[in-house]
Design an enzyme around this catalytic site. Sequence first.
Site, PDB file in Angstrom:
ATOM      1  N   GLU A 154      34.134  46.483  54.738  1.00  0.00           N
ATOM      2  CA  GLU A 154      34.033  47.437  53.809  1.00  0.00           C
ATOM      3  C   GLU A 154      32.422  47.746  53.394  1.00  0.00           C
ATOM      4  O   GLU A 154      31.930  47.334  52.295  1.00  0.00           O
ATOM      5  CB  GLU A 154      34.706  47.233  52.473  1.00  0.00           C
ATOM      6  CG  GLU A 154      36.290  47.241  52.825  1.00  0.00           C
ATOM      7  CD  GLU A 154      36.963  47.267  51.228  1.00  0.00           C
ATOM      8  OE1 GLU A 154      36.304  46.815  50.276  1.00  0.00           O
ATOM      9  OE2 GLU A 154      37.957  47.832  51.281  1.00  0.00           O
ATOM     10  N   GLU A 311      44.018  47.804  55.325  1.00  0.00           N
ATOM     11  CA  GLU A 311      44.080  47.076  54.049  1.00  0.00           C
ATOM     12  C   GLU A 311      45.117  48.068  53.259  1.00  0.00           C
ATOM     13  O   GLU A 311      44.515  49.211  52.861  1.00  0.00           O
ATOM     14  CB  GLU A 311      42.972  46.493  53.382  1.00  0.00           C
ATOM     15  CG  GLU A 311      42.044  45.429  54.029  1.00  0.00           C
ATOM     16  CD  GLU A 311      40.990  45.098  53.087  1.00  0.00           C
ATOM     17  OE1 GLU A 311      41.094  45.257  52.067  1.00  0.00           O
ATOM     18  OE2 GLU A 311      39.910  44.702  53.422  1.00  0.00           O
ATOM     19  N   GLU A 359      39.902  36.498  43.678  1.00  0.00           N
ATOM     20  CA  GLU A 359      41.186  37.057  44.014  1.00  0.00           C
ATOM     21  C   GLU A 359      42.517  36.478  43.932  1.00  0.00           C
ATOM     22  O   GLU A 359      43.347  36.908  44.517  1.00  0.00           O
ATOM     23  CB  GLU A 359      40.832  37.857  45.132  1.00  0.00           C
ATOM     24  CG  GLU A 359      39.812  38.803  45.411  1.00  0.00           C
ATOM     25  CD  GLU A 359      39.582  39.544  46.733  1.00  0.00           C
ATOM     26  OE1 GLU A 359      39.759  38.959  47.860  1.00  0.00           O
ATOM     27  OE2 GLU A 359      38.966  40.301  46.775  1.00  0.00           O
ATOM     28  N   LYS A 360      42.715  35.300  43.158  1.00  0.00           N
ATOM     29  CA  LYS A 360      43.631  34.445  43.085  1.00  0.00           C
ATOM     30  C   LYS A 360      44.907  35.327  42.602  1.00  0.00           C
ATOM     31  O   LYS A 360      46.024  35.087  42.759  1.00  0.00           O
ATOM     32  CB  LYS A 360      43.572  33.359  42.481  1.00  0.00           C
ATOM     33  CG  LYS A 360      43.299  33.339  40.921  1.00  0.00           C
ATOM     34  CD  LYS A 360      42.899  31.686  40.545  1.00  0.00           C
ATOM     35  CE  LYS A 360      42.734  31.879  39.136  1.00  0.00           C
ATOM     36  NZ  LYS A 360      41.418  32.386  38.648  1.00  0.00           N
TER      37      LYS A 360
HETATM   38  C1  GAL Z   1      38.761  45.290  49.639  1.00  0.00           C
HETATM   39  C2  GAL Z   1      38.248  44.180  50.374  1.00  0.00           C
HETATM   40  C3  GAL Z   1      39.118  42.873  50.713  1.00  0.00           C
HETATM   41  C4  GAL Z   1      39.418  42.547  49.528  1.00  0.00           C
HETATM   42  C5  GAL Z   1      40.463  43.635  48.601  1.00  0.00           C
HETATM   43  C6  GAL Z   1      41.229  43.448  47.391  1.00  0.00           C
HETATM   44  O1  GAL Z   1      38.007  45.766  48.999  1.00  0.00           O
HETATM   45  O2  GAL Z   1      37.826  44.359  51.659  1.00  0.00           O
HETATM   46  O3  GAL Z   1      38.181  41.638  50.977  1.00  0.00           O
HETATM   47  O4  GAL Z   1      38.604  42.041  48.405  1.00  0.00           O
HETATM   48  O5  GAL Z   1      39.705  44.625  48.645  1.00  0.00           O
HETATM   49  O6  GAL Z   1      41.679  44.524  46.965  1.00  0.00           O
END
Ligand code: GAL
Length: 671
Positions: A154, A311, A359-360
């Site tokens: 990103e 993602e 991010e847990k």
């Molecule tokens: C994206 C990122 C991931 C993760 C995800 C969480 O922006 O590429 O690594 O952080 O968001 O939503």
Amino acid sequence: MPTAARPFAHHGIAFGCDYNPEQWTAEVWDEDIRLMGEAGVDLVAINIFGWSHIEPRAGEYDFRVLDDVIGRLHAAGIRVNLGTGTASPPAWLALSHPEILPMAEDGTRRFPGGRQAWCPSSAVFRAAALRLVEAVAGRYGEHPAVALWHVSNELGCHNALCYCDESAAAFRRWLEAKYDNLDALNAAWGTAFWSQTYRQWDEILPPRATISTRNPAQVLDFHRFSSDELLSHYGAEADVIRPLSAAPVTTNFMVTAHIENLDYWSWAGEMDIVANDHYLDHRLADPTAELAFAADLSRGLGGGAPWILMEHSTGAVNWQPLNKPKQPGEILRNSLTHVARGADGVCFFQWRASVQGSEKFHSAMLPHAGTDSAVWREVVELGAVVERLAEVAGTRVEARTALVFSWESWWATQTESRPSQALGYLDQVHAAYGALHALGLTVDIVAPGADLADYALVVVPGLHLIRAGEAAVLTDWIAAGGTAVVTFYSGIVDQDDRVWTGGYTGPLREALGVRIEEFAPIAPGAELQLSDGSTSTLWSERSHATTAEVVASFADGPSAGSPAITRNTWGDGTAWYVGTLLEPGAFRDLLGRIADETGVRPAATVRGGDGALEIVRRRGTDASYLFVVNHGRASASAEASGFELITGMPVTGDVDVPGGAVRIIREEAAA
Ligand code: GAL
């Protein structure tokens, strides 16, 4: 448009995730790979944040863990989407070279401790990153597991705009290449205003925080420069990879609400395949429509070619004010909405939910609750469905409607000084797209100036910045028989943010047959009445029709009596103009009426349902595939015949699509 020099060759629709094995032990990896098999995962992104693991000290590489993980994945038949590992610099680099750290517009540096703490123009960072890429690509470039290269992560998510001295110097070089001489720059930026004339290149700065408002043309060029800087970083990493590996190269875009800093129209051609990350944004009025928009834009970036959803989430994210889980069945519906709209890959962030780090509380395919959970069962179910859709891969979405989208207009709309601070570019885009989505129409998203020959209807929401040539493409296309709908705040400035004079909408004015003299925005929350009984918000304008027919006018408010909706015959075509933000139902009805007149229809006739429906057709050489996604609770039925891929049943005439369900019909006869 992507050169597709290196096609992404994969059996069927890819199904996978980001995987961060460095957060776990080898015993956990064994379980991960076993469960990936159970879910049908066949593409795994690794080494995204691997830098401090594979280069623990400057120049000292340790690939033991990565070798092991890639080997295990390969042995299990899982292909690797290999991160270059450069997204988040290691602590040793920031300590020895603090000048790589990004600087905010107020001149303060950002510290390490999060991620992406690097200045896009930093030569030291670039050199360190490229050394790492060379080591990674040299080691794994020919590894049979490597299906795809994932450059950084990103790019620009956090560090798109850096205001440090090194960025300033790079900005000046970029400006010199663009303008050649200061007279041209001064003319383009309108520096005669407020005594801003530049006599030496060194006087020029990035648009750092000033005591009053900044020069909007300078801000616009800084956006362009910043987007180009990160694209150049992508290109530099890709250039290191390409001689060392035959696998295709890409990076994950952020075509999603609120991320505005990269002009992906200029990036897409550098990708072997477009890849996008998308997260539902519950701050929006209609997150499902925005998902469809983002998917259509991802497809548009690749010129209609299949793309990869790199993602999305199985449930809540961790970065919105309120992080909502998905409704039962929503993982399937959302995933297949992306596939309907051209995705040939469905991947999630991330495989196993982290138990540490910021991010847990972000959802994952394998949640904290483990396999005895609804999320896991839905993931396994989705994997099985994706497997059944192999034949859809490579087919292309059909659309007769286009919507013109522009990052430059986004930047130019949202300058510090504008008619109303409540005026937002994306709001207008979402309003127009939302109305088309509610009508079940399939929409291609195109850049200003794109060839419109394939379309019957083109919608142009708030295209604030327009070049003469881009306007001519649109007005010539209308004259040749097209139908366009242009909405307010379009055609206001040129490429230098210089106002088109003589009455707005500048180069679109004659074709629209309406001349706007003055903007009259209204307070957020206030409502305007129109003469046809509908209501609107945000915007009115004092104008008069020159050649257009007035379809509705403002019945009250600061522009009472001025036209609000007009329709003009231009050559063999029709140019509609909407000078206010219609309430969603009225906007939908208006676009529905225009679509009817234009002969544009949904991909199939669908009846019933009480919520949004996706109705999209992907066509291949041997068959076409009709996708119907029912986001509501009530059953709907679609007119279609063929073979339904989810239930595995032949269908004739009317296909039942229960509330919350998805149906994908292979139509053997030409539809
Ligand atoms: C994206 C990122 C991931 C993760 C995800 C969480 O922006 O590429 O690594 O952080 O968001 O939503």
